[in-house]
Enzyme design. Sequence first.
Site, PDB file in Angstrom:
ATOM      1  CG  ASP A  63      63.728  -3.623  48.337  1.00 26.99           C
ATOM      2  OD1 ASP A  63      63.833  -2.532  47.731  1.00 26.99           O
ATOM      3  OD2 ASP A  63      63.105  -3.750  49.401  1.00 26.99           O
ATOM      4  CE  LYS A 174      68.091  10.325  39.394  1.00 29.28           C
ATOM      5  NZ  LYS A 174      68.375   8.881  39.223  1.00 29.28           N
ATOM      6  CB  SER A 219      62.445  10.451  28.355  1.00 33.41           C
ATOM      7  OG  SER A 219      62.912  10.943  29.581  1.00 33.41           O
TER       8      SER A 219
END
Length: 351
Positions: A63, A174, A219
């Site tokens: 984790d 991000k 994607s």
Amino acid sequence: MSTEKKTVFLSGATGFIAQHIVKQLLDSGKFKVIGSVRSEDKANSLAKNFNNNPDLSFVYVKDISDPVAFDEAFKEHGSKLDYVIHSASPFTFDITDIQKDLITPAKIGSAGIFKASVKYAPNLKHFVVTSSFAAIVNASKAADPNTVFDESSWNPSTLEEALQNEFNGYRYSKKIAEKTIWDLSKELKSKFNITAVNPVFVFGPQCFDSSATGNLNTSCEFINKLVHSKIGDDVSSSINGAAIDVRDVARAHIEPLLNSEKFNGQRLLLSDVRFGNQTLVDILNELPELEGKIAKGVPHSDENIAATKAKIVNDKTKELLGFKFISLEDSVQDTANQILRVQNVFKKILV
């Protein structure tokens, strides 16, 4: 001249991009790879795909939201590490809690592995982080043809905006993951060099056919759905963006290891061309196996899509890397051919 192989620690080794990084590192014959995975089963599966290559080993990091998740691995292996590539970060919109599922693991994961690198890897030469165009783009100006995004651009979104929906949350995660690396490098006065790799939508085949079953990574699932579309199906115009091939993205992670000073402090904006769903459909319909069997839409109606979007200028990145990107046509068709190949194998098994 020393021919001793250098050791790379790669977080999130089972990821779509990460597996291609592993392949290119091993294929070069210059590196040993220690990959972090979440379970022994994942390690065994990946080892098998790489024919139990003796230069590939694994550690278990269950984790990355745990601030000290990487400490044990770095205590054990840190002294022999030459490079770190941090590619472990969630890319999914199938979530229930934006903070817990996206932002927290992205930020704490970056901080944890960077701090472990500083503390336990005294010989580290270069740290590469897999970031994203999401850390660069200003979503409110993405459809403004007068706007330019380049390697110096930063996503200006706030935490409050991030929590509004999963797409904002992903972009913010991000940004905060990459920013954490740059901020910590100053705060901790790290001595190793740093590069961020910021790809747009990443297409291309899975590293192994065994991964090209069911739903693919976010994607490539765009392509997978179109491969399995039917004649007459609508071609949504809601999916559009910029594209790059996974093999080029992987190579961009490795080039900084080969020329550390050249890439120090750089953000590599990995983007080739603009696309829309119709662009993908047009390319797929050029394949004999799919022509006349899948959605057709309005052929070539996306040809001027770049003129309706913000400009992505990455001349600096292209000059630094010095290699030609794989074309969108080759990337999409390679992806589709793999899907079809795997699909046909399963059909034969079922028969």
